[in-house]
Design an enzyme around this catalytic site. Structure first.
Site, PDB file in Angstrom:
ATOM      1  N   CYS A   1      52.345  53.482  38.810  1.00 25.78           N
ATOM      2  CA  CYS A   1      53.010  54.749  38.358  1.00 25.78           C
ATOM      3  C   CYS A   1      52.884  55.898  39.348  1.00 25.78           C
ATOM      4  CB  CYS A   1      52.013  55.296  37.209  1.00 25.78           C
ATOM      5  SG  CYS A   1      52.629  57.068  36.821  1.00 25.78           S
TER       6      CYS A   1
ATOM      7  N   CYS B   1      51.801  59.749  38.382  1.00 27.41           N
ATOM      8  CA  CYS B   1      50.553  60.171  38.211  1.00 27.41           C
ATOM      9  C   CYS B   1      49.877  58.853  38.144  1.00 27.41           C
ATOM     10  CB  CYS B   1      50.574  60.904  36.776  1.00 27.41           C
ATOM     11  SG  CYS B   1      51.475  60.331  35.632  1.00 27.41           S
ATOM     12  N   SER B   2      49.453  58.468  37.001  1.00 21.53           N
ATOM     13  CA  SER B   2      48.522  57.057  36.857  1.00 21.53           C
ATOM     14  C   SER B   2      48.835  56.502  35.516  1.00 21.53           C
ATOM     15  CB  SER B   2      47.141  57.244  36.980  1.00 21.53           C
ATOM     16  OG  SER B   2      47.038  57.949  38.339  1.00 21.53           O
ATOM     17  N   CYS B   3      49.968  56.727  34.758  1.00 19.15           N
ATOM     18  CA  CYS B   3      50.356  56.275  33.733  1.00 19.15           C
ATOM     19  C   CYS B   3      50.034  54.605  33.463  1.00 19.15           C
ATOM     20  CB  CYS B   3      51.565  56.339  33.174  1.00 19.15           C
ATOM     21  SG  CYS B   3      52.031  58.309  32.950  1.00 19.15           S
TER      22      CYS B   3
END
Lengths: 332, 97
Positions: free
Chosen positions: A232, A235-237
């Site tokens: 991702c 962000c850090s999905c």
């Protein structure tokens, strides 16, 4: 204001989420945390004074929560804090040095069979803003109690820091076990595999796994011709509500950057995974709307293994495509 | 949550060549910078995704678009990157070169 494109400033009704936060907070406070504290106090495992002493220490460590500006942001912060609170209760729900607590005892303790013993629930009323403030205060109070309780258990030696760390790791890995079970079922049941690829989260219900609610689950199938890897970049999905936390490096900028620049070199250098030139690599950039997981190839030589044994071969790394699953010759 | 996330028609079909816009239509920022201005192929349609924990309102339908890595980095490669993009970021494209 653009009218042709984009959603525009469209207010989402905060009521259902506000009610959910209030209901969950009161449930976990009055049914899980406080009955457990009382249970241990009644049996002399810890004392109320242990809690006071511990509370003095934890109060010094506490950092205040800056109040975010919008209703949406405040709701999100409340939901995130509530998740952490619930996880924190689960983490200290372990056997103490003085013995295990039987679930049935906790049910009695919290008044499931006798209203006289029920812990009163707080009520939240007023405007959206007023209730939000009440919830923020109520949650802060419960967080403070949980911190003091955890500290008291550690300070009195009833639990050890390593026990607590171990428990937190186990809870985190439970999510990864869900992913491993989905993969193992897909390996043994072609009909399930099709449903998983087509419907994503809905298929999880077939294994009694709660499907979660964070957008859509994308499932990228590895084949002999194609290797998938998930990132991702924004962000850090990740489908962490379903699969637990991703490997720690998933959040690093280095990974996000290099996997797009040169995925083939990145896989080889960072993970030791050499993808043959004939096999193409597809990087799946996740967003909060579609969160991807990888369905790895079933390892050779695993034909005789049971579904449970197959699930043991699936690692968190293989669920994002940074590694192949373990082999039957080299199980967990 | 609002129950108005019914099916909506997609402007694009699987196989369409699309170009990602360079500007920021509608203020939705969830399109990675590295695909802006690039051309790719629509490979999956997701419809409108209800995502009340993330969205402020209703977002346009979402497509998975596949880009040749070569198109993104300018270096020869047979690998790909997919990104999930809302249709307001896409416009029809002719052949990539």
């Amino acid at each position: 204001v653009s009218t042709a494109a984009g959603p525009g400033p469209h207010a989402v009704n905060p009521e259902p989420r506000l009610r959910a936060v209030a209901a969950d907070l009161e449930y976990f406070r009055a049914k899980r945390l406080e009955p457990r504290v009382l249970h241990l106090v009644r049996r002399g495992v810890i004392s109320l004074n242990d809690l006071i002493h511990a509370g003095r220490k934890t109060a010094a460590d506490r950092t205040g929560h800056a109040a975010p500006a919008t209703v949406e942001q405040r709701l999100r912060v409340l939901e995130d804090r509530l998740d952490a609170f619930v996880a924190g209760i689960a983490a200290v729900t372990v056997a103490t040095r003085s013995g295990d607590v039987v679930v049935e005892d906790i049910r009695r303790e919290r008044g499931d069979y006798d209203p006289f013993l029920k812990i009163a629930k707080r009520t939240y009323s007023g405007s959206v803003g007023e209730r939000m403030s009440q919830l923020e205060r109520g949650l802060a109070d419960s967080e403070e109690l949980l911190d003091a309780f955890t500290r008291a258990l550690l300070d009195t030696g009833e639990i050890t820091a390593s026990q607590l760390g171990q428990r937190r790791r186990e809870l985190r890995d439970q999510g990864h076990r869900n992913g491993a079970r989905l993969v193992a079922r897909a390996w043994v049941d072609p009909g399930f595999k099709r449903r998983l690829l087509e419907t994503g989260r809905e298929a999880a219900r077939e294994l009694d796994i709660p499907p979660g609610r964070l957008g859509k689950l994308g499932v990228a199938e590895n084949t002999d011709d194609e290797h998938n890897i998930v990132v991702c970049t924004l962000c850090s999905c990740y489908p962490h509500d379903l699969l637990g936390d991703p490997p720690w490096w998933y959040r690093t900028d280095e990974y996000k950057h290099r996997i797009i620049e040169d995925p083939r070199a990145m896989l080889a250098e960072m993970f030791g995974l050499e993808v043959p030139p004939a096999r193409s690599i597809t990087v799946r950039d996740s967003t909060s709307d579609v969160r991807w997981m990888v369905l790895p190839r079933r390892p050779e030589g695993s034909e005789a293994m049971t579904e449970d044994q197959l699930a043991d071969l699936v690692t968190p790394e293989s669920l994002v495509g940074a590694a192949e699953p373990r082999t039957p010759q080299d199980p967990a | 949550v609002t129950g108005d996330d019914g099916p909506v028609p997609h402007r694009y079909s699987v196989g369409d060549l699309v170009r990602v816009r360079d500007d920021r239509p509608g203020g939705n920022p969830r399109t990675p910078g590295y695909v802006r201005g690039r051309t790719g192929t629509v490979v999956a349609l997701h419809g409108r995704i209800p995502n009340p924990l993330d969205h402020r309102g209703r977002y346009p339908p979402l497509c998975t678009v596949r880009f040749a890595l070569e198109e993104l980095t300018g270096r020869p490669s047979r690998d790909f990157v997919t990104a999930d993009l809302h249709e307001d970021w896409l416009e029809p494209a002719r052949s990539a070169s």
